[in-house]
Design an enzyme around this catalytic site. Structure first.
Site, PDB file in Angstrom:
ATOM      1  N   SER A   3       0.874  -1.163   0.000  1.00 19.30           N
ATOM      2  CA  SER A   3       0.000   0.000   0.000  1.00 19.30           C
ATOM      3  C   SER A   3       0.914   1.216   0.000  1.00 19.30           C
ATOM      4  O   SER A   3       2.116   1.104   0.114  1.00 19.30           O
ATOM      5  CB  SER A   3      -0.896  -0.029   1.220  1.00 19.30           C
ATOM      6  OG  SER A   3      -0.076  -0.043   2.355  1.00 19.30           O
ATOM      7  N   GLU A  35       2.533  10.632 -11.045  1.00 18.03           N
ATOM      8  CA  GLU A  35       1.610   9.864 -11.883  1.00 18.03           C
ATOM      9  C   GLU A  35       0.206   9.968 -11.316  1.00 18.03           C
ATOM     10  O   GLU A  35       0.029   9.853 -10.111  1.00 18.03           O
ATOM     11  CB  GLU A  35       2.007   8.377 -11.886  1.00 18.03           C
ATOM     12  CG  GLU A  35       3.441   8.143 -12.267  1.00 18.03           C
ATOM     13  CD  GLU A  35       3.866   6.695 -12.095  1.00 18.03           C
ATOM     14  OE1 GLU A  35       3.018   5.866 -11.692  1.00 18.03           O
ATOM     15  OE2 GLU A  35       5.024   6.396 -12.354  1.00 18.03           O
ATOM     16  N   LYS A  37      -3.068   8.860  -9.796  1.00 19.98           N
ATOM     17  CA  LYS A  37      -3.389   7.603  -9.117  1.00 19.98           C
ATOM     18  C   LYS A  37      -4.721   7.119  -9.678  1.00 19.98           C
ATOM     19  O   LYS A  37      -5.783   7.637  -9.352  1.00 19.98           O
ATOM     20  CB  LYS A  37      -3.484   7.825  -7.606  1.00 19.98           C
ATOM     21  CG  LYS A  37      -3.678   6.535  -6.827  1.00 19.98           C
ATOM     22  CD  LYS A  37      -3.380   6.773  -5.351  1.00 19.98           C
ATOM     23  CE  LYS A  37      -3.389   5.501  -4.551  1.00 19.98           C
ATOM     24  NZ  LYS A  37      -4.679   4.830  -4.538  1.00 19.98           N
ATOM     25  N   ASP A  39      -7.998   4.987 -10.503  1.00 22.34           N
ATOM     26  CA  ASP A  39      -8.911   4.272  -9.627  1.00 22.34           C
ATOM     27  C   ASP A  39      -9.521   3.115 -10.405  1.00 22.34           C
ATOM     28  O   ASP A  39     -10.596   3.219 -10.980  1.00 22.34           O
ATOM     29  CB  ASP A  39      -9.994   5.241  -9.133  1.00 22.34           C
ATOM     30  CG  ASP A  39     -10.671   4.698  -7.895  1.00 22.34           C
ATOM     31  OD1 ASP A  39     -10.187   3.698  -7.337  1.00 22.34           O
ATOM     32  OD2 ASP A  39     -11.704   5.270  -7.502  1.00 22.34           O
ATOM     33  N   ARG A  58      -4.040  -7.824  -7.882  1.00 21.66           N
ATOM     34  CA  ARG A  58      -3.235  -7.707  -6.675  1.00 21.66           C
ATOM     35  C   ARG A  58      -4.058  -7.056  -5.578  1.00 21.66           C
ATOM     36  O   ARG A  58      -3.572  -6.290  -4.785  1.00 21.66           O
ATOM     37  CB  ARG A  58      -1.963  -6.901  -6.934  1.00 21.66           C
ATOM     38  CG  ARG A  58      -1.118  -7.511  -8.026  1.00 21.66           C
ATOM     39  CD  ARG A  58       0.146  -6.738  -8.250  1.00 21.66           C
ATOM     40  NE  ARG A  58       0.777  -6.360  -7.010  1.00 21.66           N
ATOM     41  CZ  ARG A  58       1.668  -7.088  -6.367  1.00 21.66           C
ATOM     42  NH1 ARG A  58       2.025  -8.249  -6.833  1.00 21.66           N
ATOM     43  NH2 ARG A  58       2.199  -6.645  -5.252  1.00 21.66           N
ATOM     44  N   TYR A 149       2.407   1.162 -15.028  1.00 22.82           N
ATOM     45  CA  TYR A 149       3.182   2.174 -14.301  1.00 22.82           C
ATOM     46  C   TYR A 149       4.480   1.680 -13.699  1.00 22.82           C
ATOM     47  O   TYR A 149       5.211   2.441 -13.094  1.00 22.82           O
ATOM     48  CB  TYR A 149       2.323   2.879 -13.246  1.00 22.82           C
ATOM     49  CG  TYR A 149       1.691   1.986 -12.203  1.00 22.82           C
ATOM     50  CD1 TYR A 149       2.463   1.307 -11.273  1.00 22.82           C
ATOM     51  CD2 TYR A 149       0.310   1.856 -12.144  1.00 22.82           C
ATOM     52  CE1 TYR A 149       1.874   0.504 -10.317  1.00 22.82           C
ATOM     53  CE2 TYR A 149      -0.290   1.046 -11.191  1.00 22.82           C
ATOM     54  CZ  TYR A 149       0.501   0.379 -10.287  1.00 22.82           C
ATOM     55  OH  TYR A 149      -0.075  -0.410  -9.341  1.00 22.82           O
ATOM     56  N   LYS A 213       6.780   9.351  -6.867  1.00 26.73           N
ATOM     57  CA  LYS A 213       7.819   8.346  -6.642  1.00 26.73           C
ATOM     58  C   LYS A 213       9.202   8.965  -6.776  1.00 26.73           C
ATOM     59  O   LYS A 213       9.426   9.766  -7.683  1.00 26.73           O
ATOM     60  CB  LYS A 213       7.690   7.221  -7.682  1.00 26.73           C
ATOM     61  CG  LYS A 213       6.326   6.556  -7.700  1.00 26.73           C
ATOM     62  CD  LYS A 213       6.193   5.524  -8.808  1.00 26.73           C
ATOM     63  CE  LYS A 213       4.794   4.920  -8.769  1.00 26.73           C
ATOM     64  NZ  LYS A 213       4.513   4.020  -9.889  1.00 26.73           N
ATOM     65  N   LYS A 237      -3.293  12.520  -1.846  1.00 26.58           N
ATOM     66  CA  LYS A 237      -4.713  12.354  -2.155  1.00 26.58           C
ATOM     67  C   LYS A 237      -5.380  13.715  -2.326  1.00 26.58           C
ATOM     68  O   LYS A 237      -5.053  14.658  -1.622  1.00 26.58           O
ATOM     69  CB  LYS A 237      -5.409  11.616  -1.009  1.00 26.58           C
ATOM     70  CG  LYS A 237      -4.776  10.289  -0.653  1.00 26.58           C
ATOM     71  CD  LYS A 237      -5.299   9.169  -1.494  1.00 26.58           C
ATOM     72  CE  LYS A 237      -6.622   8.685  -0.970  1.00 26.58           C
ATOM     73  NZ  LYS A 237      -7.069   7.491  -1.681  1.00 26.58           N
ATOM     74  N   CYS A 330     -36.804  -2.669  16.413  1.00 32.97           N
ATOM     75  CA  CYS A 330     -36.036  -3.018  15.222  1.00 32.97           C
ATOM     76  C   CYS A 330     -36.909  -2.842  13.978  1.00 32.97           C
ATOM     77  O   CYS A 330     -38.017  -3.380  13.921  1.00 32.97           O
ATOM     78  CB  CYS A 330     -35.546  -4.458  15.317  1.00 32.97           C
ATOM     79  SG  CYS A 330     -34.802  -5.042  13.788  1.00 32.97           S
ATOM     80  N   CYS A 333     -37.434  -6.733  12.554  1.00 29.82           N
ATOM     81  CA  CYS A 333     -38.217  -7.776  13.240  1.00 29.82           C
ATOM     82  C   CYS A 333     -39.216  -7.208  14.246  1.00 29.82           C
ATOM     83  O   CYS A 333     -40.066  -7.926  14.750  1.00 29.82           O
ATOM     84  CB  CYS A 333     -37.288  -8.771  13.933  1.00 29.82           C
ATOM     85  SG  CYS A 333     -36.422  -8.068  15.350  1.00 29.82           S
ATOM     86  N   CYS A 348     -30.110  -4.671  17.705  1.00 32.74           N
ATOM     87  CA  CYS A 348     -31.217  -5.608  17.781  1.00 32.74           C
ATOM     88  C   CYS A 348     -30.602  -6.919  18.256  1.00 32.74           C
ATOM     89  O   CYS A 348     -29.639  -7.400  17.680  1.00 32.74           O
ATOM     90  CB  CYS A 348     -31.825  -5.781  16.378  1.00 32.74           C
ATOM     91  SG  CYS A 348     -32.871  -7.244  16.256  1.00 32.74           S
ATOM     92  N   CYS A 353     -33.645 -12.305  13.683  1.00 34.95           N
ATOM     93  CA  CYS A 353     -34.137 -11.128  12.953  1.00 34.95           C
ATOM     94  C   CYS A 353     -33.816 -11.272  11.458  1.00 34.95           C
ATOM     95  O   CYS A 353     -32.678 -11.564  11.094  1.00 34.95           O
ATOM     96  CB  CYS A 353     -33.469  -9.886  13.526  1.00 34.95           C
ATOM     97  SG  CYS A 353     -33.637  -8.425  12.511  1.00 34.95           S
TER      98      CYS A 353
HETATM   99  S1  IVH Z   1       2.657   2.505  -7.399  1.00 37.10           S
HETATM  100  C1  IVH Z   1       4.953   0.332  -4.494  1.00 37.10           C
HETATM  101  N1  IVH Z   1       1.526   3.996  -9.259  1.00 37.10           N
HETATM  102  O1  IVH Z   1      -2.726   2.534  -6.001  1.00 37.10           O
HETATM  103  C2  IVH Z   1       3.811   1.171  -4.838  1.00 37.10           C
HETATM  104  N2  IVH Z   1       0.139   2.723  -7.814  1.00 37.10           N
HETATM  105  O2  IVH Z   1      -1.525   1.738  -2.961  1.00 37.10           O
HETATM  106  C3  IVH Z   1       2.874   0.467  -5.713  1.00 37.10           C
HETATM  107  N3  IVH Z   1      -2.253   2.931  -8.285  1.00 37.10           N
HETATM  108  O3  IVH Z   1      -3.875  -0.340  -5.849  1.00 37.10           O
HETATM  109  C4  IVH Z   1       1.920   1.316  -6.341  1.00 37.10           C
HETATM  110  N4  IVH Z   1      -2.073   4.338  -9.961  1.00 37.10           N
HETATM  111  O4  IVH Z   1      -2.666  -0.147  -8.209  1.00 37.10           O
HETATM  112  C5  IVH Z   1       1.334   3.139  -8.232  1.00 37.10           C
HETATM  113  N5  IVH Z   1       0.655   5.330 -10.932  1.00 37.10           N
HETATM  114  C6  IVH Z   1       0.473   4.477  -9.926  1.00 37.10           C
HETATM  115  C7  IVH Z   1      -0.827   4.066  -9.515  1.00 37.10           C
HETATM  116  C8  IVH Z   1      -0.942   3.180  -8.457  1.00 37.10           C
HETATM  117  C9  IVH Z   1      -2.910   3.652  -9.198  1.00 37.10           C
HETATM  118  C10 IVH Z   1      -2.887   2.040  -7.281  1.00 37.10           C
HETATM  119  C11 IVH Z   1      -2.235   0.693  -7.220  1.00 37.10           C
HETATM  120  C12 IVH Z   1      -2.607   0.221  -5.843  1.00 37.10           C
HETATM  121  C13 IVH Z   1      -2.615   1.488  -5.068  1.00 37.10           C
HETATM  122  C14 IVH Z   1      -1.322   1.622  -4.295  1.00 37.10           C
END
Ligand code: IVH
Length: 586
Positions: A3, A35, A37, A39, A58, A149, A213, A237, A330, A333, A348, A353
């Protein structure tokens, strides 16, 4: 899955930068890659000698689902790489995100609607659902995009930073995001972040922040990682999105553990690209703090995946004086609900229920549990109302004769459900544990418990002391587990599962098998457990543990106060792992 550490302000990013700066002992500005992020759904692709051989999700870190056949149908995933790459990198793991563009998502939903099929809630679910289809031809018909990525191994010859990896990926015909940029220093990062955020609402895909990064791989290695989060990357974020709307009503929903939660019904409003018509009001105290009447204008917040919530009432409006009353009974129930001493929630207490039964059935058949497909809300409710199911184990006694009289239940649908139930009889141990719904025992704890006990019977017979001794299981959870298995009703339910043909297989770790085959590891320094523990782990994954570092060593597992082995490994450019690094590798 790794993460990411998170920040939400320029100050917090400055703090991150300072730590990087100190760790890499640099006097100039650090170079970062930014980059969007994305979704979507995180996937990893494996190429051997230039050929696509395997692809998995993953999702939760442990059990990557093998979705190779489905991934093969995605046009932006090359199946064959260049000869040069095939020669240079016998094995290559490419990481990225599978997404659905917003325009494609809307088009697809229109099509589904015309066909009378259920539509998709949002692009993220669209991408995930499309990839998890059993039938690859369905995946092939969905507009999916793989956005690459990174690669999993930073030690590949000729690639020394993130930017070079992205160039390499583009040369190999992978799609990479157009907004990726490389900049130096905090001010430039902040400016680039703001630029990307400003473009957010005009993008044709959903992003929830920016991943930043450290560009250089040698710097990345100096930084290492803490637990599951790399120190060399951070997710910045976007701040939560707010919107104003009207509170139309409040309903009270009863979950599988009996907790009664007030849910706001709202005039539908777009918050961060998603249409919101329900929001949580949490509990009585928070509801009282908000001081709401039905008809009030309210502010709603949505942040990432979190359930939307009502933040406040807008001042300066005329009140309707239609107050919200907390129910005494409730809503499902009808029996009285209670608020136990010291708790914020009402409950409850009636185990029979219908709402609780439905919640348990839903949890039991979820992906994290027995993974019974086609058991959505409506069907679960019908099964309970028709008394076909009163506890989840009854699922294993359903027959076509029992199912067919239900409304909208055709032969094919009944057969599909029965087939799915049949498959679920061999659910793996972690899923069985999770499905039981023991209080506090979710996906992660279930995985740990399965790994440690190895079999269902052993877990069921464990004492509080034995459970508490497991790293990651606390005393409250240990007590809950023992109580659960001592309960006569639960014992009957488990007996019924056995009778219904559930196999309760022993735990087999599939993820580590072969991960280190042919690799050699040297251990140095003080570790959190005896060396034999780590030696076992490494050997179980096919690796060999040797006493001295040489040019052919693949990894150095390094604890605190390392000896000269660390210096030698550094000189030879050998990969250095801490305990978390090892566990991620496995
Ligand atoms: S790097 C070692 N780059 O975000 C770090 N992640 O917590 C690995 N995600 O579900 C992630 N865009 O799939 C990285 N440009 C990006 C990303 C990215 C989306 C997602 C990734 C994972 C979560 C990372």
């Amino acid at each position: 899955m790794l993460s990411l550490q998170k920040v939400t302000t320029a100050e917090e990013f400055g703090e991150f930068n300072r730590r990087v700066w100190e760790a890499v002992e640099r006097s100039e500005n650090i170079e970062y890659v930014l980059e969007p992020k994305l979704d979507g759904l995180a996937v990893e692709l494996v190429y051997e000698h230039g050929l696509f051989v395997l692809g998995s999700t993953r999702g939760d870190g442990h059990t990557g689902e093998n979705v190779s056949l489905n991934l093969k149908t995605i046009g932006s995933i090359p199946l064959k790489l260049s000869e040069d790459t095939a020669r240079k990198y016998p094995r290559l793991e490419v990481r990225g995100e599978v997404i659905m563009r917003l325009s494609d998502f809307k088009k697809l939903n229109r099509q589904l609607e015309e066909q009378g099929t259920a539509t998709l809630a949002n692009p993220r679910n669209g991408a995930a659902g499309s990839l998890r289809q059993l039938d690859p031809t369905i995946t092939a018909s969905r507009p999916l995009l793989f956005s690459a990525y990174g690669i999993s191994d930073t030690g590949l010859a000729g690639l020394s930073d993130q930017g070079e990896v992205l160039d390499f990926l583009r040369r190999e015909k992978f799609y990479t995001n157009e907004l990726i940029r490389t900049v130096r220093g905090v001010d430039a990062v902040t400016a680039a972040f703001n630029e990307i955020e400003a473009m957010r609402s005009s993008m044709d895909y959903e992003i929830d922040g920016v991943v930043i990064k450290v560009n250089s791989f040698s710097d990345q290695e100096l930084l290492g990682q803490i637990s599951r989060a790399p120190r060399w990357a951070v997710a910045w974020k976007f701040s939560a999105e707010l919107a104003e709307t009207v509170l139309v009503g409040v309903e009270f929903s009863v979950g599988r553990t009996g907790v009664v939660t007030p849910v706001a019904r709202l005039e539908p409003v777009k918050v961060g690209g998603v249409l919101v018509s329900n929001a949580s009001l949490h509990n009585e105290d928070l509801l009282n703090d908000l001081n709401l009447d039905i008809g009030d204008r309210v502010v709603v917040r949505r942040a990432g995946d979190v359930i939307p919530e009502v933040v406040e009432r807008l001042e300066g409006q005329s009140r309707t004086n239609k107050p919200i009353r907390y129910p005494r009974n409730c809503p499902s129930c009808g029996l009285p609900i209670v608020r136990p001493e010291g708790e914020a929630a009402h409950r409850c207490l009636n185990l029979a229920c219908p709402a609780q039964t439905e919640g348990r059935l839903y949890h039991f058949s979820a992906k994290t549990g027995f993974d019974v497909e086609g058991l959505g809300g409506k069907l679960a409710r019908q099964l309970i109302a028709e008394k076909l199911v009163s506890d989840p184990a009854d699922l294993f006694f359903l027959t076509k004769e029992k199912l067919l009289p239900l409304p909208l239940m055709a032969d094919k649908r009944a057969q599909n459900l029965l087939d799915s139930i049949e498959r679920s009889r061999s659910a793996p141990l972690p899923n069985i544990i999770c499905a039981l719904g023991i209080i506090g025992v979710g996906e992660t704890a279930s995985q740990i418990l399965a790994e440690h006990s190895g079999s269902f019977n052993k877990l069921a017979e464990s004492s509080v002391d034995e459970l508490e001794a497991i790293h990651g299981i606390g005393s409250v959870m240990a007590r809950n587990i023992v109580d659960f298995f001592e309960n006569k009703g639960n014992q009957r339910m488990i007996a019924k599962l056995r009778q219904g043909g559930v196999e309760f297989p022993d735990y087999v770790s599939s993820r580590s098998a072969g991960r280190l085959s042919g690799k050699t590891v040297v251990i140095t320094g003080k570790l959190s457990r005896p060396r034999s523990h780590f030696k076992n782990l490494i050997e179980a994954a096919g690796g060999k543990v040797l006493g001295a570092v040489s040019a052919s060593t693949d990894y150095l597992l390094c604890g605190s106060d390392p000896g000269s082995k660390l210096d030698k490994a550094r000189k030879l450019g050998i990969k250095i792992l801490d305990e978390a690094g090892l566990s991620d590798l496995l």
